[in-house]
Design a protein around this motif. Structure first.
Motif, short mmCIF file in Angstrom:
data_model
loop_
_atom_site.label_atom_id
_atom_site.label_comp_id
_atom_site.label_asym_id
_atom_site.label_seq_id
_atom_site.Cartn_x
_atom_site.Cartn_y
_atom_site.Cartn_z
N UNK A 31 0.85 -1.20 0.00
CA UNK A 31 0.00 0.00 0.00
C UNK A 31 0.89 1.26 0.00
N UNK A 32 1.96 1.25 0.80
CA UNK A 32 2.78 2.45 0.92
C UNK A 32 3.57 2.72 -0.35
N UNK B 170 2.62 3.22 6.19
CA UNK B 170 1.22 3.20 6.61
C UNK B 170 0.45 2.24 5.71
N UNK B 171 -0.01 1.15 6.28
CA UNK B 171 -0.59 0.06 5.51
C UNK B 171 -2.09 0.23 5.32
N UNK B 172 -2.77 0.59 6.39
CA UNK B 172 -4.22 0.79 6.34
C UNK B 172 -4.63 1.55 7.59
N UNK C 146 0.98 0.38 10.69
CA UNK C 146 2.25 0.56 9.97
C UNK C 146 2.93 -0.80 9.84
#
Lengths: 487, 172, 145
Positions: free
Chosen positions: B1-2, B126-128, B120
């Motif tokens: 994601x990051x 920051x994943x979600x 994190x």
């Protein structure tokens, strides 16, 4: 002229608060860079003051200038303008008092803040809430007066919207009626959306004040969050739609060209009227309990809100400048730069308004990145431009090239460094509203603080130059001698 | 994601640089021979139509790509394992260990004020995230593809110890 | 058209008056704050409709005093809508009815003041007032359902 006194009162108060809040902002950034140490409560008190103060400062400047512009179209009662000013200043004093008492809940606090876990005295909570209420009342007084002015000047809502110009163009042209000038659309949209925002702000504000008096009064946190963001987002967003009026009015004078109201411009502002009021849902993307339809509306409205500025206003400003004999002065430089800042800030905003991306950027430093771009390199630029336009035309005097370069490098260069710090840190996942940031926050805050210092130096140069121009004698044009009179 | 955030940053910087260059070039033309407004507006309006279509296309494509990627839970989540997370001033109550490569749902709430449940990954990205609200439960569907130690940070200002509010869990 | 407007205005005014006094007629005590807010919003809405329909003055602007009334009254109404303020009079039909009547009159005065300030502004005052009144039902003294 007494109406100029009203304008200058609003704008100079706004500028004074702006400069003070800039220093507060620098202190916060330096704390995050670990150059200085502020205890957490002081940091968050300053954050609260900075947010509330900066928005109010910029809005005050927009209110003063736009009131003056609309006064030329339709005279208005000075007492109401002073009354609105009084309420806003009273509100600012209350907020400062609350912060001095230790209030540290941030200006967009979300219920059950500032009641639960408060380490500040209860009286400061009440004072802050009343302060925001007074600011909102002042805002509502101003918006209502402006709405009345626009209705009187152009023939009700239909005339103010230029409805007939768009849908009955030929008859309108033959009728001899005058369409509203471009800046009047800023007034209309600000008045209507501003009153809607005020309604939301008062609804949640009164509930919170009553909860402060009667703590057993329940409040739905999701309801409070929706109204807080509807008020806060719209109030802040409208600052740029007020300030663009300055550009509509004054930039043409530097290009010797016309910025007229076209059907396209009118329709674009109709869009702004709708999208500014509906875009606020993008603040609640990470509230998964929010009704799903509102999330979709948030993304669509946020995207659509970008169209009128990007396609009509900013493009129109660039077209006005293209191959014109634009006289580059501080005023025209700030107006043009503000258009650039608005467009760049808008890209940052639209990116964050895309929900899957928001999952990684929500409440990171990307958020202050984009709104500082709008406010510092958009709204503030338009305000500075207007002030220098007034001073330049008053004295028919202009800033020397060297000083223009110095100011430009400091304001735009320093500003870019400051803003870049937030974009980079936000993309790296550094959360916003952290007094102590995780890596790489502090390192980025170090060079961003240098940017802030340079930017503030530029602002001080502007103040110096404004003072110099203001002290010059008023320009009086020479009269041609009468025929037969001695030479 | 990051990784997408870095791509986003680069994309934004490229767009900002392009805008700066174009606007600087336009500003430069004020030193060229002047054209009357009547000469500039017809081609200008034609260019504006093109600009509108380009922006509209970008908007439609972005909406089209983003809609299927919305993070909100859709129907049929009963078979997915749920984990409760409770945020409070100033910490998180959460399961210490979570399964890797398994779709799960976090049921996130708060005991006091609004918090943000920000996850994190082991690389610090920051994943979600989702909001932790009092009196409400937000359901965050997640699938952890990388094992390791994950950090939780508060993503919504919740009081003066907001910056110190952390949690953690391991993914195995 | 004028006849229709007049009829609408009179019907709204009469409905507002009659419905204000429902507590005296039904002796019902409302328990749920959510519903109570909506009742108040509807009553005020009827008062607003009555004024908008019956207002006949010309478009000339008048005293700024009307603007102050149009802006400050909705704020006062929001305070008066706090459930904690009227919970004691709820079980008493006459005071309860008079409280309703007060909302109707204050709402009507708000919109009248807006129209007197500048014709057309009363519509915006009406929107602001009704927005606040209805939105209150979902959170002002109301916990999540």
């Amino acid at each position: 002229m007494r109406e100029r006194t009203v304008m200058w009162a609003y704008m100079l108060t706004g500028i004074a608060v702006f400069v003070l809040m800039a220093l507060v902002g620098l202190a916060m950034r330096m704390e995050q860079a670990q150059w200085i140490t502020l205890n957490a409560q002081l940091f968050y008190s300053l954050l609260t003051l900075h947010g509330a103060g900066m928005i109010t400062a910029m809005v005050l400047c927009g209110m003063g200038g736009l009131w003056y512009l609309m006064y030329q179209e339709q005279p208005m009662d000075h007492g109401i303008a002073w009354g609105a000013y009084f309420f806003i200043v009273l509100g600012v004093v209350c907020v400062i008092g609350a912060v001095a008492g230790g209030f540290a809940a941030a200006w967009t606090f979300l219920y059950p803040l500032p009641f639960v876990g408060a380490v500040w005295p209860s009286w400061s909570t009440g004072l802050f809430l009343w302060g925001i209420a007074f600011v909102t009342i002042g805002w509502a007084l101003w918006c209502t007066q402006i709405l009345g002015c626009v209705f009187q000047a152009y023939g009700g809502l239909r005339g103010a919207l230029a409805w007939d110009l768009v849908f009955h163009h030929d008859e309108f042209e033959k009728s001899g009626r005058r369409e509203p000038p471009p800046f009047a659309f800023g007034a209309l949209v600000t008045a209507i959306d501003g009153l809607l925002a005020a309604a939301a702000g008062m609804a949640v504000g009164v509930a919170l004040i009553m909860h402060w008096y009667h703590p057993q009064l329940p409040i739905d946190p999701l309801w409070a969050k929706n109204l807080t963001y509807f008020f806060g987002h719209t109030f802040a967003n409208l600052a740029i739609y007020m300030a663009i009026a300055f550009v509509y009015f004054a930039l043409p004078k530097y290009t010797n060209r016309e910025w007229h109201t076209s059907q396209v411009l009118a329709i674009a502002w109709w869009g702004t009227l709708a999208f500014v009021a509906t875009a606020y849902f993008h603040h609640l993307y990470m509230d998964f309990v929010q009704p799903r339809a509102l999330q979709y509306i948030g993304e669509v409205a946020s995207y659509l809100a970008a169209f009128p500025p990007a396609v009509v206003t900013i493009f129109g400003g660039a077209l006005l400048v293209y191959r014109s004999h634009l006289r580059w002065t501080l005023a025209s430089m700030f107006f043009y730069a503000g258009l650039v800042g608005w467009l760049i800030g808008g890209i940052g905003a639209v990116i964050d308004a895309t929900i899957p991306i928001n999952l990684s950027l929500h409440n990171t430093l990307w958020v202050p990145a984009h709104f500082h771009t709008y406010l510092l390199e958009g709204v503030a630029m338009f305000v500075f431009g207007w002030i220098f336009y007034m001073l330049e035309t008053r004295a028919e005097a202009f800033t020397p090239l060297l000083m223009r370069w110095a100011i430009g490098l400091c304001v735009f260069g320093g500003g870019a460094l400051l803003l870049l710090g937030w974009y980079v840190a936000g993309a790296a996942g550094v959360p916003r509203r952290y007094s102590m940031q995780p890596a790489p926050g502090p390192d980025i805050a170090s060079w961003a603080s240098i940017g802030a210092i340079i930017l503030i130096a530029g602002i001080l140069l502007c103040i110096f130059e404004a003072g110099r121009l203001a002290l010059l004698p008023r320009f009086v044009p020479e009269r041609a001698p009468k025929e037969g009179a001695p030479a | 994601m990051q990784a997408s955030s870095h791509t986003v940053l680069i994309g934004f910087l490229v767009a900002a640089a392009a805008i700066l260059l174009v606007m600087a070039a336009i500003a430069r033309t004020t030193h060229d021979p002047t054209l009357a407004q009547s000469e500039v507006t017809p081609p200008g309006y034609a260019l504006r139509r093109g600009w509108l279509w380009v922006l509209a296309a970008v908007a439609v494509v972005s909406l089209g790509i983003s809609l299927p990627a919305f993070p909100y839970p859709t129907g049929g989540t009963a078979h997915v394992r749920h984990y409760t997370v409770t945020a409070m001033q100033y910490g998180f109550q959460n399961p210490p260990v979570l399964p890797v490569n398994t779709p799960i749902i976090f049921d996130v709430t708060s005991k006091d004020v609004n918090h943000g449940f920000g996850i994190y990954d082991p690389a610090g990205r920051l994943y979600a995230q989702v909001q932790a609200m009092p009196m409400y439960v937000n359901h965050l569907p997640v699938r952890f593809r990388t094992p390791g130690h994950y950090t939780i940070r508060c993503m919504e200002y919740c009081g003066i110890a907001h910056a110190a509010m952390q949690g953690a869990f391991d993914v195995r | 058209m004028n006849l229709v407007r007049t009829a609408v205005g009179i019907c709204a005014a009469v409905a507002a008056l009659v419905l204000s006094f429902m507590p005296l007629i039904t002796h019902e005590v409302e328990i749920e704050v959510h519903t109570h807010h909506i009742d108040h919003a509807v009553l005020m809405g009827l008062g607003v409709i009555a004024v908008l329909a019956l207002y006949r003055r010309g478009a000339q602007a008048s005293s700024p005093m009307w603007l102050w009334i149009a802006v400050l009254l909705p704020v006062a109404i929001m305070f008066l809508m706090a459930p904690s303020l009227y919970s004691d009079i709820d079980p008493q039909p006459l005071p309860h009815s008079l409280y309703h009547l007060m909302f109707v009159l204050l709402a009507a005065l708000t919109v009248y003041a807006g129209q007197r300030f500048v014709r057309g502004v009363g519509w915006m005052s009406a929107i602001v007032l009704e927005f606040m009144a209805f939105v209150a039902a979902w959170g002002y003294g109301v916990a999540p359902r």
